[in-house]
Design a protein around this motif. Structure first.
Motif, short mmCIF file in Angstrom:
data_model
loop_
_atom_site.label_atom_id
_atom_site.label_comp_id
_atom_site.label_asym_id
_atom_site.label_seq_id
_atom_site.Cartn_x
_atom_site.Cartn_y
_atom_site.Cartn_z
N SER A 1 0.83 -1.20 0.00
CA SER A 1 0.00 0.00 0.00
C SER A 1 0.86 1.25 0.00
N GLU A 2 0.35 2.31 -0.64
CA GLU A 2 1.04 3.60 -0.67
C GLU A 2 0.05 4.69 -0.27
N PRO A 3 0.48 5.69 0.49
CA PRO A 3 -0.39 6.82 0.79
C PRO A 3 -0.83 7.49 -0.51
N ASP A 4 -2.07 7.97 -0.53
CA ASP A 4 -2.62 8.49 -1.78
C ASP A 4 -1.76 9.59 -2.41
N ALA A 5 -1.28 10.55 -1.60
CA ALA A 5 -0.48 11.64 -2.16
C ALA A 5 0.83 11.13 -2.76
N ALA A 6 1.47 10.20 -2.09
CA ALA A 6 2.74 9.65 -2.58
C ALA A 6 2.52 8.83 -3.85
N PHE A 7 1.42 8.08 -3.88
CA PHE A 7 1.12 7.29 -5.06
C PHE A 7 0.87 8.17 -6.27
N LEU A 8 0.07 9.23 -6.10
CA LEU A 8 -0.21 10.12 -7.23
C LEU A 8 1.04 10.86 -7.68
N ALA A 9 1.92 11.19 -6.75
CA ALA A 9 3.18 11.84 -7.13
C ALA A 9 4.02 10.89 -7.99
N ARG A 10 4.02 9.61 -7.63
CA ARG A 10 4.76 8.63 -8.43
C ARG A 10 4.13 8.46 -9.81
N VAL A 11 2.82 8.43 -9.86
CA VAL A 11 2.11 8.33 -11.14
C VAL A 11 2.47 9.52 -12.03
N GLN A 12 2.47 10.72 -11.45
CA GLN A 12 2.77 11.92 -12.22
C GLN A 12 4.18 11.87 -12.79
N ARG A 13 5.15 11.40 -11.99
CA ARG A 13 6.52 11.28 -12.47
C ARG A 13 6.64 10.22 -13.57
N THR A 14 6.01 9.09 -13.34
CA THR A 14 6.13 7.96 -14.27
C THR A 14 5.61 8.31 -15.66
N PHE A 15 4.51 9.06 -15.71
CA PHE A 15 3.88 9.36 -17.00
C PHE A 15 4.20 10.76 -17.50
N GLY A 16 5.05 11.49 -16.77
CA GLY A 16 5.44 12.82 -17.22
C GLY A 16 4.27 13.76 -17.38
N VAL A 17 3.34 13.71 -16.42
CA VAL A 17 2.12 14.49 -16.51
C VAL A 17 2.37 15.92 -16.03
N GLU A 18 2.11 16.88 -16.91
CA GLU A 18 2.33 18.28 -16.57
C GLU A 18 1.35 18.77 -15.51
N CYS A 19 0.12 18.26 -15.58
CA CYS A 19 -0.92 18.71 -14.65
C CYS A 19 -1.83 17.52 -14.36
N LEU A 20 -1.63 16.88 -13.22
CA LEU A 20 -2.42 15.70 -12.87
C LEU A 20 -3.71 16.13 -12.18
N GLN A 21 -4.84 15.86 -12.82
CA GLN A 21 -6.13 16.15 -12.21
C GLN A 21 -6.57 14.93 -11.40
N HIS A 22 -7.14 15.18 -10.23
CA HIS A 22 -7.58 14.07 -9.39
C HIS A 22 -8.68 14.53 -8.46
N SER A 23 -9.42 13.58 -7.91
CA SER A 23 -10.42 13.90 -6.91
C SER A 23 -9.73 14.18 -5.58
N ALA A 24 -10.51 14.60 -4.59
CA ALA A 24 -9.92 15.04 -3.32
C ALA A 24 -9.18 13.91 -2.61
N LEU A 25 -8.01 14.24 -2.08
CA LEU A 25 -7.25 13.29 -1.28
C LEU A 25 -7.84 13.22 0.13
N ASP A 26 -7.81 12.02 0.71
CA ASP A 26 -8.34 11.87 2.06
C ASP A 26 -7.39 11.10 2.98
N GLY A 27 -6.14 10.92 2.50
CA GLY A 27 -5.16 10.21 3.31
C GLY A 27 -5.27 8.70 3.25
N ARG A 28 -6.05 8.18 2.31
CA ARG A 28 -6.24 6.73 2.20
C ARG A 28 -4.95 6.03 1.79
N GLN A 29 -4.90 4.74 2.03
CA GLN A 29 -3.85 3.88 1.52
C GLN A 29 -4.33 3.28 0.20
N VAL A 30 -3.52 3.38 -0.81
CA VAL A 30 -3.87 2.85 -2.14
C VAL A 30 -3.19 1.50 -2.33
#
Length: 262
Positions: free
Chosen positions: A144-173
């Protein structure tokens, strides 16, 4: 090689029967008995892509997105599709597109995305009856990864200039659903699969209200499918060793991101 032989190799990976009913995967421009020796792989076919193929002396373009979705009412210069067809034919260049036929195939677009994310225990998000095929995938991260850390990794992996997402709630992904391109139609399937996060290229505005607790992450259509080019390149190198295959040097994403305010 004959064009028909290259097509046979591509359709072994991405059979046309797997494409969605609205799609137009397959041969777009060209003649099956044409001789092919140089191939350009890309995501989208544009006039600049055809120019690149001409400059590189390629006689086949293999794209993910079809150049022609709807029947052309004329072949002139009224639209970019028409101009591409005319230019390709004049230069002796064939065009083939593996779109949802590749999206829905095992080892296809969504499997490449899953591999980049490190997902395991993969299964189809919306399977097709009687076939190892379907729309989207769902799998699990090794840990599991914290939601913010997971999305940061996704953004880096795909070279996303602006990652849109729903609200973070501190969940484990841990459980992740995905679909390259426009995957909003699979949101209900992602909910039913118990996904912590659903990643796709595009969602609709109201999906963010109706996500039923699933974290949505919107990469952008181009960004979500960009690695399809590598998949096709590697496959053609392996299955058609007599061909010279190259990947486009052009970024065909038509959407720009203004970072001047930062």
């Amino acid at each position: 090689m004959k064009l028909r032989e290259v097509i046979a190799a591509l359709e072994h990976l991405a059979p046309l029967r797997l494409q969605d009913e609205w799609d137009n995967s397959g041969l777009q421009v060209g003649f099956p008995e044409s001789e092919i020796d140089h191939v350009l792989v890309c995501l989208d076919v544009t006039e600049a892509i055809v120019d690149e193929a001409i400059a590189a002396k390629c006689n086949l373009i293999v794209s993910h997105h079809p150049l022609i979705f709807k029947a052309l009412r004329q072949v002139s210069d009224a639209t970019y599709q028409q101009r591409c067809v005319v230019k390709a034919l004049a230069a002796g260049i064939s065009i083939y597109s593996a779109h949802t036929s590749l999206d829905n195939a095992p080892g296809g677009v969504n499997h490449r995305i899953a591999a980049l994310l490190g997902l395991q225990k993969l299964r189809w998000l919306s399977p097709r009856d009687g076939e190892d095929a379907g729309s989207g995938l769902v799998g699990e991260l090794p840990a599991s990864e914290p939601d913010a850390a997971f999305l940061a990794r996704v953004q880096r992996t795909f070279g996303v200039e602006c990652l849109q997402h729903s609200a973070l709630d501190g969940r484990q992904v841990r459980r992740v659903a995905l679909c390259g391109g426009a995957g909003a139609f699979l949101l209900h399937d992602a909910v039913c699969a118990g996904a912590d996060c659903f990643i796709s290229g595009e969602f609709h505005y109201h999906d963010y209200f109706e996500n039923q607790g699933v974290l949505l992450a919107e990469l952008g259509h181009y960004q979500s499918e960009q690695f399809t080019q590598d998949l096709l390149l590697e496959y053609l190198h392996k299955t058609c060793p007599g061909l010279t295959v190259r990947k486009t040097t052009l970024n065909t994403n038509p959407i720009c991101y203004d970072q001047s305010a930062r």
